[in-house]
Design an enzyme around this catalytic site. Structure first.
Site, PDB file in Angstrom:
ATOM      1  N   GLY A  31      40.574  42.249  40.507  1.00 55.51           N
ATOM      2  CA  GLY A  31      40.393  42.000  41.924  1.00 55.51           C
ATOM      3  C   GLY A  31      39.542  43.025  42.656  1.00 55.51           C
ATOM      4  O   GLY A  31      38.995  42.736  43.696  1.00 55.51           O
ATOM      5  N   LEU A  33      36.304  44.471  42.658  1.00 54.85           N
ATOM      6  CA  LEU A  33      34.975  44.340  42.069  1.00 54.85           C
ATOM      7  C   LEU A  33      34.141  45.582  42.369  1.00 54.85           C
ATOM      8  O   LEU A  33      34.111  46.068  43.490  1.00 54.85           O
ATOM      9  CB  LEU A  33      34.292  43.091  42.611  1.00 54.85           C
ATOM     10  N   GLY A  36      30.333  48.287  37.917  1.00 50.64           N
ATOM     11  CA  GLY A  36      30.500  47.996  36.490  1.00 50.64           C
ATOM     12  C   GLY A  36      30.660  46.506  36.252  1.00 50.64           C
ATOM     13  O   GLY A  36      30.072  45.945  35.321  1.00 50.64           O
ATOM     14  N   HIS A  37      31.454  45.852  37.106  1.00 48.99           N
ATOM     15  CA  HIS A  37      31.610  44.401  36.996  1.00 48.99           C
ATOM     16  C   HIS A  37      30.269  43.708  37.251  1.00 48.99           C
ATOM     17  O   HIS A  37      29.903  42.771  36.541  1.00 48.99           O
ATOM     18  CB  HIS A  37      32.647  43.877  37.993  1.00 48.99           C
ATOM     19  N   GLN A  61      51.742  45.001  36.841  1.00 45.75           N
ATOM     20  CA  GLN A  61      51.044  46.242  36.519  1.00 45.75           C
ATOM     21  C   GLN A  61      51.275  47.326  37.571  1.00 45.75           C
ATOM     22  O   GLN A  61      50.756  48.416  37.450  1.00 45.75           O
ATOM     23  CB  GLN A  61      49.549  45.987  36.343  1.00 45.75           C
TER      24      GLN A  61
END
Length: 70
Positions: A31, A33, A36-37, A61
């Site tokens: 979620g 962003l 790297g994404h 998590q």
């Protein structure tokens, strides 16, 4: 762009896409962003017929001291 919001919808879409011999690139995110994404998305767009980006924040998590809602 197509937003898919259910497992069934994703299975149906991917089955149709794969049956037409299209290569699917997949980028999993939690979620948040970041650059790297974006880099992975650009590579996928260049190398695959279609690109899927998942945006899933997994509540398990987070421990009790972390703020899942924010």
């Amino acid at each position: 762009m197509k937003a898919i919001t259910s497992i069934k919808e994703m299975k149906d879409w991917s089955q149709i896409t794969r049956s037409s011999s299209k290569k699917i690139g997949f980028i999993a995110t939690m979620g948040y962003l970041h650059q790297g994404h974006l880099s992975l998305i650009k590579c996928s767009v260049a190398e695959c017929d279609t690109t899927v980006v998942s945006i899933f924040v997994n509540p398990i998590q987070f421990n009790p001291d972390e703020d899942f809602d924010s």
